[in-house]
Scaffold this active site. Sequence first.
Site, PDB file in Angstrom:
ATOM      1  N   GLY A  20       0.818  -1.254   0.151  1.00  0.00           N
ATOM      2  CA  GLY A  20      -0.045   0.031  -0.040  1.00  0.00           C
ATOM      3  C   GLY A  20       0.864   1.081   0.172  1.00  0.00           C
ATOM      4  O   GLY A  20       0.618   2.135   0.651  1.00  0.00           O
ATOM      5  N   LYS A  21       1.934   1.057  -0.860  1.00  0.00           N
ATOM      6  CA  LYS A  21       2.667   2.397  -0.817  1.00  0.00           C
ATOM      7  C   LYS A  21       1.977   3.630  -1.443  1.00  0.00           C
ATOM      8  O   LYS A  21       1.918   4.569  -1.020  1.00  0.00           O
ATOM      9  CB  LYS A  21       3.885   2.329  -1.758  1.00  0.00           C
ATOM     10  CG  LYS A  21       5.247   1.425  -1.245  1.00  0.00           C
ATOM     11  CD  LYS A  21       6.276   1.762  -2.362  1.00  0.00           C
ATOM     12  CE  LYS A  21       6.047   1.260  -3.614  1.00  0.00           C
ATOM     13  NZ  LYS A  21       6.223   0.056  -3.883  1.00  0.00           N
ATOM     14  N   ASP A  75      -2.862   3.311  -9.316  1.00  0.00           N
ATOM     15  CA  ASP A  75      -2.316   4.175  -8.121  1.00  0.00           C
ATOM     16  C   ASP A  75      -2.968   5.476  -8.328  1.00  0.00           C
ATOM     17  O   ASP A  75      -3.139   6.383  -7.549  1.00  0.00           O
ATOM     18  CB  ASP A  75      -0.997   3.933  -7.741  1.00  0.00           C
ATOM     19  CG  ASP A  75      -0.733   2.949  -6.724  1.00  0.00           C
ATOM     20  OD1 ASP A  75      -1.614   2.544  -5.893  1.00  0.00           O
ATOM     21  OD2 ASP A  75       0.387   2.559  -6.553  1.00  0.00           O
ATOM     22  N   GLU A 145       6.569   7.974  -5.878  1.00  0.00           N
ATOM     23  CA  GLU A 145       6.395   6.655  -5.097  1.00  0.00           C
ATOM     24  C   GLU A 145       7.093   5.746  -6.164  1.00  0.00           C
ATOM     25  O   GLU A 145       7.006   5.730  -7.416  1.00  0.00           O
ATOM     26  CB  GLU A 145       4.912   6.039  -5.127  1.00  0.00           C
ATOM     27  CG  GLU A 145       4.803   4.496  -4.911  1.00  0.00           C
ATOM     28  CD  GLU A 145       3.356   4.329  -5.062  1.00  0.00           C
ATOM     29  OE1 GLU A 145       2.295   5.003  -5.330  1.00  0.00           O
ATOM     30  OE2 GLU A 145       2.888   2.899  -5.410  1.00  0.00           O
ATOM     31  N   ASP A 152      14.969  -5.281  -5.941  1.00  0.00           N
ATOM     32  CA  ASP A 152      14.557  -5.614  -7.389  1.00  0.00           C
ATOM     33  C   ASP A 152      15.551  -5.158  -8.378  1.00  0.00           C
ATOM     34  O   ASP A 152      15.978  -4.178  -8.338  1.00  0.00           O
ATOM     35  CB  ASP A 152      13.165  -5.177  -7.831  1.00  0.00           C
ATOM     36  CG  ASP A 152      12.210  -5.641  -6.817  1.00  0.00           C
ATOM     37  OD1 ASP A 152      12.359  -6.612  -6.201  1.00  0.00           O
ATOM     38  OD2 ASP A 152      11.246  -5.014  -7.210  1.00  0.00           O
ATOM     39  N   ILE A 153      16.097  -5.983  -9.305  1.00  0.00           N
ATOM     40  CA  ILE A 153      16.988  -5.372 -10.421  1.00  0.00           C
ATOM     41  C   ILE A 153      16.512  -4.398 -11.147  1.00  0.00           C
ATOM     42  O   ILE A 153      17.101  -3.289 -11.296  1.00  0.00           O
ATOM     43  CB  ILE A 153      17.438  -6.741 -11.218  1.00  0.00           C
ATOM     44  CG1 ILE A 153      17.958  -7.871 -10.708  1.00  0.00           C
ATOM     45  CG2 ILE A 153      18.159  -6.095 -12.724  1.00  0.00           C
ATOM     46  CD1 ILE A 153      18.596  -9.147 -11.511  1.00  0.00           C
ATOM     47  N   CYS A 385     -18.782   2.321 -21.314  1.00  0.00           N
ATOM     48  CA  CYS A 385     -18.008   1.847 -22.124  1.00  0.00           C
ATOM     49  C   CYS A 385     -18.472   0.630 -23.102  1.00  0.00           C
ATOM     50  O   CYS A 385     -19.367   0.633 -23.419  1.00  0.00           O
ATOM     51  CB  CYS A 385     -16.479   1.790 -21.794  1.00  0.00           C
ATOM     52  SG  CYS A 385     -15.537   2.217 -23.284  1.00  0.00           S
ATOM     53  N   GLU A 409     -16.307  -5.115 -33.216  1.00  0.00           N
ATOM     54  CA  GLU A 409     -15.220  -5.839 -32.339  1.00  0.00           C
ATOM     55  C   GLU A 409     -15.566  -7.186 -32.070  1.00  0.00           C
ATOM     56  O   GLU A 409     -14.416  -8.056 -32.205  1.00  0.00           O
ATOM     57  CB  GLU A 409     -15.086  -5.059 -31.119  1.00  0.00           C
ATOM     58  CG  GLU A 409     -14.204  -5.347 -30.292  1.00  0.00           C
ATOM     59  CD  GLU A 409     -14.004  -4.828 -28.937  1.00  0.00           C
ATOM     60  OE1 GLU A 409     -14.872  -3.810 -28.492  1.00  0.00           O
ATOM     61  OE2 GLU A 409     -13.077  -5.145 -28.224  1.00  0.00           O
ATOM     62  N   HIS A 511     -15.891   6.973 -19.180  1.00  0.00           N
ATOM     63  CA  HIS A 511     -15.759   6.383 -18.040  1.00  0.00           C
ATOM     64  C   HIS A 511     -15.865   7.207 -16.848  1.00  0.00           C
ATOM     65  O   HIS A 511     -14.973   8.036 -16.328  1.00  0.00           O
ATOM     66  CB  HIS A 511     -14.094   5.798 -17.877  1.00  0.00           C
ATOM     67  CG  HIS A 511     -13.907   4.637 -18.913  1.00  0.00           C
ATOM     68  ND1 HIS A 511     -14.030   3.453 -18.586  1.00  0.00           N
ATOM     69  CD2 HIS A 511     -13.759   4.504 -20.051  1.00  0.00           C
ATOM     70  CE1 HIS A 511     -13.760   2.544 -19.553  1.00  0.00           C
ATOM     71  NE2 HIS A 511     -13.532   3.370 -20.565  1.00  0.00           N
ATOM     72  N   GLU A 513     -16.183   6.734 -13.879  1.00  0.00           N
ATOM     73  CA  GLU A 513     -15.249   6.201 -12.639  1.00  0.00           C
ATOM     74  C   GLU A 513     -13.933   6.945 -12.329  1.00  0.00           C
ATOM     75  O   GLU A 513     -13.553   6.942 -11.129  1.00  0.00           O
ATOM     76  CB  GLU A 513     -15.445   4.716 -12.644  1.00  0.00           C
ATOM     77  CG  GLU A 513     -14.344   3.899 -13.699  1.00  0.00           C
ATOM     78  CD  GLU A 513     -14.927   4.003 -15.019  1.00  0.00           C
ATOM     79  OE1 GLU A 513     -15.875   4.535 -15.445  1.00  0.00           O
ATOM     80  OE2 GLU A 513     -14.297   3.136 -15.937  1.00  0.00           O
TER      81      GLU A 513
HETATM   82  N1  GLN Z   1     -13.720  -2.576 -26.487  1.00  0.00           N
HETATM   83  C1  GLN Z   1     -14.393  -1.545 -26.589  1.00  0.00           C
HETATM   84  C2  GLN Z   1     -13.608  -0.273 -27.456  1.00  0.00           C
HETATM   85  O1  GLN Z   1     -12.622  -0.644 -27.717  1.00  0.00           O
HETATM   86  C3  GLN Z   1     -14.891  -0.820 -25.205  1.00  0.00           C
HETATM   87  C4  GLN Z   1     -13.688  -0.323 -24.412  1.00  0.00           C
HETATM   88  C5  GLN Z   1     -13.916  -0.160 -23.056  1.00  0.00           C
HETATM   89  O2  GLN Z   1     -14.712  -0.724 -22.522  1.00  0.00           O
HETATM   90  N2  GLN Z   1     -12.879   0.659 -22.447  1.00  0.00           N
HETATM   91  O3  GLN Z   1     -14.373   0.224 -27.864  1.00  0.00           O
END
Ligand code: GLN
Length: 538
Positions: A20-21, A75, A145, A152-153, A385, A409, A511, A513
């Site tokens: 948890g650095k 992080d 950090e 570690d090498i 997404c 896709e 996104h 989030e």
């Molecule tokens: N795979 C999808 C795209 O490339 C969605 C990507 C994602 O969910 N971040 O558009």
Amino acid sequence: MAELETRYVFVTGGVASSLGKGVIAASLAKLLQSRGYSVTIQKLDPYLNIDPGTLNPYEHGECYVTDDGAETDLDLGHYERFLNVPTSQDNNVTTGRIYRNVITKERKGEYLGKTVQIVPHITDEIKRNIMLMGTRHKFDVVITEIGGTVGDIESLPFIESVRQLKWELGYRAMFIHLTLVPYLNASHELKTKPTQHSVKALLENGIQPDVLVLRSEHDLSIELRKKVARFCNVDPDAVVQSIDVKSIYEVPIKMKEQHLDEIAMRKLQLPVKHDADLADWINFLEKQKNATKKVHIALVGKYVELPDAYKSIIESLNHASTYNDRKLLLDLVHSENITEDNIDSKLKDVDGIIVAPGFGQRGTEGKILAVKYARENNIPFLGICLGMQMSVVEFARNVLKFDKANSSEMDHSTPYPVIDLMESQKNITNMGGTMRLGAYDCKLVKGTKAFEAYGKELVRERHRHRYEYNNKYLADYEKAGMIASGINPDTGLVEIVEIPTHKWFVSCQFHPEYSSTVLKPHPLFMAFIKAAITNTKK
Ligand code: GLN
């Protein structure tokens, strides 16, 4: 007043990884910020990838994306959630980036006539990247950090660089070393030897830590801390314990109780401006502690064995639940295991459903079933997404009756490519850093749930994807009841879709989030949780 000369704090780790650095760095940063300093945190990652964008989440957890479109270590998400200040590409540097920069300079002839070496050329490039946070970004305090563990090498050049920086910066730099103090059950003893060895390894590299943070499952006595201090040449009050806590957001408070901020300010000769103002932070913690009623959410994705793959989503749900005075009860539902026969048993008790981002075909049919379940049963739904793309596919197949509709896709030859590759992506062959990345404007349509959630017309959100909503079908969708409620004003790309007749069904191509923080929960997560609460089963 003269500008403050930037101070640098280097955080290293020993004994084991995953101690948890990042959270310790973020906690100290929070404390210094709350005392009126501008603070940022930087992560140095010792691997050779240029960035983690090409890594599978199983290798490295979530890939976090900054406003400026950098694909970074998870992080950085902690840093933003703690500090509420955006990070950028400069906040995450990998060995790969350092080598690429040096080799590019070598090819240009910038070292003409010289042998290019790890010391000084690689180390100078590392030092330049650390100092940039002060010289370019003008922060008062930069906390860097260093990924990996001492010994570690692959982290050696980083360690050597910060050793040199300490020599050059004097009191303006300090070291914090984080180790583990294991508890032996059989003998009921806490063991400090691994810490002593780890500090010895640092000393062999020319680094004397100023502060030791000891991670432990049990309280460490004063005697034990004094013993560690004696063996490791640190002040006894600079041996700080980091005990396991329920929420990582309690760590700044735990560090404050042990005066970590004062110790750092003393070592860095930073004047005390005022005491730490943590009122808002403590308010959040109180709410978190006092919430007794639950909100039950299912997160449907294919990386559920590894919750770190969904770190930012889980934290965003935590923020929004807390501000809605609820405790989050989260089910991680494996999209690959969902079938028409078992879906009801998996989702019947939840108050809200999120379908997660992702890449590739695996698990997408399960995601589509989860969307259908939420849509048909009027369960609050947030698609993110790939989750958004699958909600568009689901609507095509089951409402518009577009047989075999898909994202191109997943199926190159689908007759209805309702999600398709952008024209600008078609000729791209390189995989690294070539997606639509970073923050883009999104204009919201008045009267929609998205508009209601944000309370304004123009927002900016971060993206990471190649495929897009196919505008060719927009009219069909809107006629059948799935509208575009957020549009990119420059390109016309659909960024949010929703179903107005549903209790709360909102899917976004971006996104949300990535930009939810402890002090600023994200509006879409807030609205989603609110809707889920009105749907609470028990
Ligand atoms: N795979 C999808 C795209 O490339 C969605 C990507 C994602 O969910 N971040 O558009």
